[in-house]
Design an enzyme around this catalytic site. Sequence first.
Site, mmCIF file in Angstrom:
data_model
loop_
_atom_site.group_PDB
_atom_site.id
_atom_site.type_symbol
_atom_site.label_atom_id
_atom_site.label_comp_id
_atom_site.label_asym_id
_atom_site.label_seq_id
_atom_site.Cartn_x
_atom_site.Cartn_y
_atom_site.Cartn_z
ATOM 1 C CB VAL A 1 -0.984 0.047 1.199
ATOM 2 C CG1 VAL A 1 -1.982 -1.081 1.120
ATOM 3 C CG2 VAL A 1 -0.251 0.056 2.526
ATOM 4 C CE LYS A 2 4.141 2.261 4.413
ATOM 5 N NZ LYS A 2 3.777 0.951 4.925
#
Length: 381
Positions: free
Chosen positions: A187-188
């Site tokens: 999710v980065k």
Amino acid sequence: MIPYGRQDIRQEDIDAVVDVLKSDFLTQGPQVPAFEQAVAKAAGARHAVAVNSATSALHIACLALGLGPGDLLWTSPITFVASANVGRLCGADVDFVDVDPDTANMCPQALAEKLAAAKAAGRLPKVLIPVHMCGQSCDMAAIGALARDYGVKIVEDASHAIGGSFEGKPVGDCRHSDITVFSFHPVKIVTTAEGGVATTQDADLARRMELFRSHGVTRDPALMEGESEGGWYYQQVELGLNYRMTELQAALGVTQMTRLAEYVDRRNALAERYDAALGNLPLKRPGRLAQARSSFHLYVIRVEAARRRAVFDALRAEGIGVNVHYIPVHTQPYYRRLGFAPGQFPQAEGYYAQAISIPLYHGLTEAAQDQVVAAVEKALA
């Protein structure tokens, strides 16, 4: 369900990983150094050390700085638990510095007051880990100056912030710190599936981190005791771990890094759309530092604490995958057993009571974003 975060995987990413699977090296090959070079270039750092997670990167950073039993690490209470846990894994004690109520980043004024009191008590921290919450750098000029004055080492936890900048320079150049750590979780901003990188300008710190990520073992004669016995020879010169990144992860990271600027620009554009669309609603939008550009890993709104649970549940019921980042670390059961208690860091606890992370990722369409905004407006009505 519209998730709060999501990776962006393209055919070139898949092709790069497949090429590694067909190659001679699945680990300890050429892709990890290539990924390290890409991150170092983007961050403006001389050295980058890739590992299997940002937690591992934080751990070897602390080990390289000599953190150990009897020492003290300070970090922010608004972070994922890893920022504090690495201190405990080194055998050190841990404490926290309260956050700025506008940005949820470590507050320089709170840090100044705590450092002065710690010096008077004869118990200064050895390592400070400021956390760049949501992708926005802390005020590293102020924090770095304080750390220098008191002789404290700094590891920037920039897990959220690759591609961000401070005072016109990239996060990760370590102008105000010793080491910076990035995360490459799915999710980065950029992903390697799982992975982390530590950047530094210090060649000795880089060498020490390289040792700690791979069992403390070296084949470099310059680091050995005595003479090498031959081409097969190695020595363990430190007590290290196996934190190595695989070639598959690194290959994914290499292609992802070519799109870093695209990702950060898109996230900022979406954040600006949120700013405009949410401006008349009874909520607080993310605060900005004038001297920083966020990479906008997260977009966190704050609503009245008494209504947060109801708003959160209403958004989930509308198919909006909201989340909360983060529960203050000092309120977790493990840290309560160490003597921490609610009420010690009121700004962090006040932020947590109001925070909701709404969807923000590269592939979020404007139509989906408008759906999020409509759901927020309905939940607050």
